[in-house]
Motif scaffolding. Structure first.
Motif, mmCIF file in Angstrom:
data_model
loop_
_atom_site.group_PDB
_atom_site.id
_atom_site.type_symbol
_atom_site.label_atom_id
_atom_site.label_comp_id
_atom_site.label_asym_id
_atom_site.label_seq_id
_atom_site.Cartn_x
_atom_site.Cartn_y
_atom_site.Cartn_z
ATOM 1 N N ASN A 262 37.988 22.139 44.160
ATOM 2 C CA ASN A 262 36.624 21.858 43.708
ATOM 3 C C ASN A 262 35.621 21.969 44.858
ATOM 4 O OD1 ASN A 262 38.297 19.420 44.335
ATOM 5 N ND2 ASN A 262 36.287 18.449 44.370
ATOM 6 N N GLY A 263 34.385 22.326 44.489
ATOM 7 C CA GLY A 263 33.299 22.355 45.470
ATOM 8 C C GLY A 263 33.402 23.481 46.479
ATOM 9 N N ASN A 264 33.934 24.617 46.073
ATOM 10 C CA ASN A 264 34.010 25.776 46.951
ATOM 11 C C ASN A 264 33.155 26.903 46.374
ATOM 12 O OD1 ASN A 264 35.945 25.295 49.274
ATOM 13 N ND2 ASN A 264 37.138 24.511 47.567
ATOM 14 N N ARG A 265 33.418 28.114 46.795
ATOM 15 C CA ARG A 265 32.674 29.287 46.309
ATOM 16 C C ARG A 265 33.619 30.329 45.725
ATOM 17 N NH1 ARG A 265 28.685 29.779 51.536
ATOM 18 N NH2 ARG A 265 27.627 27.803 51.193
ATOM 19 N N ILE A 266 34.695 29.859 45.137
ATOM 20 C CA ILE A 266 35.723 30.751 44.598
ATOM 21 C C ILE A 266 35.215 31.378 43.305
ATOM 22 C CG2 ILE A 266 38.086 30.875 43.723
ATOM 23 C CD1 ILE A 266 38.635 28.345 45.485
ATOM 24 N N SER A 267 35.282 32.700 43.223
ATOM 25 C CA SER A 267 34.812 33.385 42.019
ATOM 26 C C SER A 267 35.974 33.872 41.147
ATOM 27 C CB SER A 267 33.904 34.555 42.375
ATOM 28 O OG SER A 267 34.596 35.471 43.194
ATOM 29 N N GLU A 268 37.162 34.010 41.724
ATOM 30 C CA GLU A 268 38.332 34.405 40.945
ATOM 31 C C GLU A 268 39.574 33.750 41.541
ATOM 32 O OE1 GLU A 268 40.615 38.276 39.055
ATOM 33 O OE2 GLU A 268 38.877 38.599 40.324
ATOM 34 N N LEU A 269 40.462 33.306 40.658
ATOM 35 C CA LEU A 269 41.689 32.657 41.107
ATOM 36 C C LEU A 269 42.895 33.409 40.571
ATOM 37 C CD1 LEU A 269 42.863 30.208 42.642
ATOM 38 C CD2 LEU A 269 42.939 29.029 40.445
ATOM 39 N N ASN A 270 43.763 33.829 41.495
ATOM 40 C CA ASN A 270 45.014 34.491 41.155
ATOM 41 C C ASN A 270 46.134 33.472 41.357
ATOM 42 O OD1 ASN A 270 47.400 36.008 41.184
ATOM 43 N ND2 ASN A 270 46.340 37.811 41.909
ATOM 44 N N CYS A 271 46.897 33.210 40.318
ATOM 45 C CA CYS A 271 47.887 32.129 40.356
ATOM 46 C C CYS A 271 49.329 32.616 40.428
ATOM 47 C CB CYS A 271 47.750 31.276 39.100
ATOM 48 S SG CYS A 271 46.118 30.613 38.807
ATOM 49 N N HIS A 272 49.563 33.914 40.624
ATOM 50 C CA HIS A 272 50.910 34.432 40.422
ATOM 51 C C HIS A 272 51.980 33.859 41.348
ATOM 52 C CE1 HIS A 272 50.141 37.437 43.613
ATOM 53 N NE2 HIS A 272 51.435 37.623 43.623
ATOM 54 N N HIS B 190 42.510 34.675 36.710
ATOM 55 C CA HIS B 190 43.345 35.869 36.599
ATOM 56 C C HIS B 190 44.394 35.610 35.510
ATOM 57 C CE1 HIS B 190 46.501 38.713 37.858
ATOM 58 N NE2 HIS B 190 45.483 39.437 38.327
ATOM 59 N N PRO B 191 44.801 36.634 34.771
ATOM 60 C CA PRO B 191 45.827 36.436 33.735
ATOM 61 C C PRO B 191 47.098 35.761 34.243
ATOM 62 C CG PRO B 191 44.836 38.590 33.485
ATOM 63 C CD PRO B 191 44.281 38.005 34.760
ATOM 64 N N SER B 192 47.388 35.871 35.519
ATOM 65 C CA SER B 192 48.573 35.231 36.087
ATOM 66 C C SER B 192 48.495 33.708 36.031
ATOM 67 C CB SER B 192 48.776 35.673 37.538
ATOM 68 O OG SER B 192 47.699 35.219 38.348
ATOM 69 N N CYS B 193 47.322 33.155 35.754
ATOM 70 C CA CYS B 193 47.162 31.702 35.708
ATOM 71 C C CYS B 193 47.775 31.075 34.449
ATOM 72 C CB CYS B 193 45.690 31.328 35.813
ATOM 73 S SG CYS B 193 44.994 31.718 37.435
ATOM 74 N N ILE B 194 48.108 31.894 33.475
ATOM 75 C CA ILE B 194 48.670 31.362 32.234
ATOM 76 C C ILE B 194 49.948 30.576 32.485
ATOM 77 C CG2 ILE B 194 49.708 31.998 30.013
ATOM 78 C CD1 ILE B 194 46.649 32.125 30.117
ATOM 79 N N PHE B 195 50.847 31.091 33.331
ATOM 80 C CA PHE B 195 52.105 30.379 33.548
ATOM 81 C C PHE B 195 51.869 29.031 34.220
ATOM 82 C CE2 PHE B 195 52.050 32.101 37.855
ATOM 83 C CZ PHE B 195 52.709 31.135 38.592
ATOM 84 N N VAL B 196 50.872 28.933 35.084
ATOM 85 C CA VAL B 196 50.533 27.657 35.715
ATOM 86 C C VAL B 196 49.935 26.716 34.682
ATOM 87 C CG1 VAL B 196 49.000 26.544 37.394
ATOM 88 C CG2 VAL B 196 50.211 28.620 38.014
ATOM 89 N N LEU C 298 35.261 27.952 50.726
ATOM 90 C CA LEU C 298 36.274 28.963 50.423
ATOM 91 C C LEU C 298 35.772 29.910 49.351
ATOM 92 C CD1 LEU C 298 39.406 26.647 50.245
ATOM 93 C CD2 LEU C 298 38.752 28.146 52.129
ATOM 94 N N LYS C 299 35.935 31.205 49.579
ATOM 95 C CA LYS C 299 35.534 32.220 48.600
ATOM 96 C C LYS C 299 36.737 32.748 47.839
ATOM 97 C CE LYS C 299 31.411 33.655 51.029
ATOM 98 N NZ LYS C 299 30.698 34.745 51.681
ATOM 99 N N SER C 300 37.910 32.602 48.420
ATOM 100 C CA SER C 300 39.130 33.059 47.759
ATOM 101 C C SER C 300 40.317 32.271 48.306
ATOM 102 C CB SER C 300 39.340 34.557 47.975
ATOM 103 O OG SER C 300 39.536 34.833 49.346
ATOM 104 N N ILE C 301 41.413 32.355 47.566
ATOM 105 C CA ILE C 301 42.665 31.727 47.977
ATOM 106 C C ILE C 301 43.712 32.831 48.028
ATOM 107 C CG2 ILE C 301 44.485 30.094 47.286
ATOM 108 C CD1 ILE C 301 41.943 28.707 48.145
ATOM 109 N N ASN C 302 44.335 32.999 49.154
ATOM 110 C CA ASN C 302 45.380 33.998 49.290
ATOM 111 C C ASN C 302 46.631 33.484 48.584
ATOM 112 O OD1 ASN C 302 47.480 35.682 50.147
ATOM 113 N ND2 ASN C 302 46.576 35.982 52.165
ATOM 114 N N PRO C 303 47.121 34.197 47.570
ATOM 115 C CA PRO C 303 48.311 33.739 46.843
ATOM 116 C C PRO C 303 49.530 33.552 47.745
ATOM 117 C CG PRO C 303 47.295 35.586 45.693
ATOM 118 C CD PRO C 303 46.592 35.443 47.012
#
Length: 127
Positions: free
Chosen positions: A27-37, A57-63, A7-12
């Motif tokens: 874990n063990g993927n190819r994700i370079s940025e995570l958006n948690c909103h 991503h700054p949206s990860c703070i709430f998580v 996986l390179k990204s996760i669709n929010p």
């Protein structure tokens, strides 16, 4: 469990709906940025080990405020890189969370951590 894929990204949008997700293993993927909103507030375990120098991503703070366990080992994160400036600030906010009992930043290229990092880590049981 989504670990060990390519996986390179996760669709929010995948988090829309009445999810009661407690653990998320990326874990063990190819994700370079995570958006948690859109991630659920029920999340308490987040594993991002062994990705692609993942940037939060700054949206990860709430998580992060809800987490009990946060894993981000082996991501090639460098204290001197611009990604760590944002990463370090997220960690400091995360450590203020009295729920957090475990954090793993092993296997990165971090040469120093701020004194504030360790002062806020008083609630941790595993580091």
């Amino acid at each position: 469990e989504l670990g060990g894929n390519k996986l390179k990204s996760i669709n929010p949008q995948m988090f829309i709906g009445p999810l009661k997700l407690v653990s998320l293993y990326l874990n063990g993927n190819r994700i370079s940025e995570l958006n948690c909103h859109l991630m659920p507030f029920t999340l308490i375990n987040l594993n991002l080990n062994n990705n692609n120098g993942i940037k939060l991503h700054p949206s990860c703070i709430f998580v992060m405020e809800q987490l009990q366990s946060f894993q981000i080992a082996n991501n090639g994160i460098d204290k001197n890189a611009t990604q760590f400036d944002q990463f370090d600030q997220n960690y400091l906010k995360l450590l203020k969370n009295k729920r957090l009992s475990e954090i793993n930043i092993a296997g990165n290229n971090i040469s120093t951590l701020s004194l504030e990092f360790f002062q806020l880590a008083s609630y941790l049981r595993t580091m």
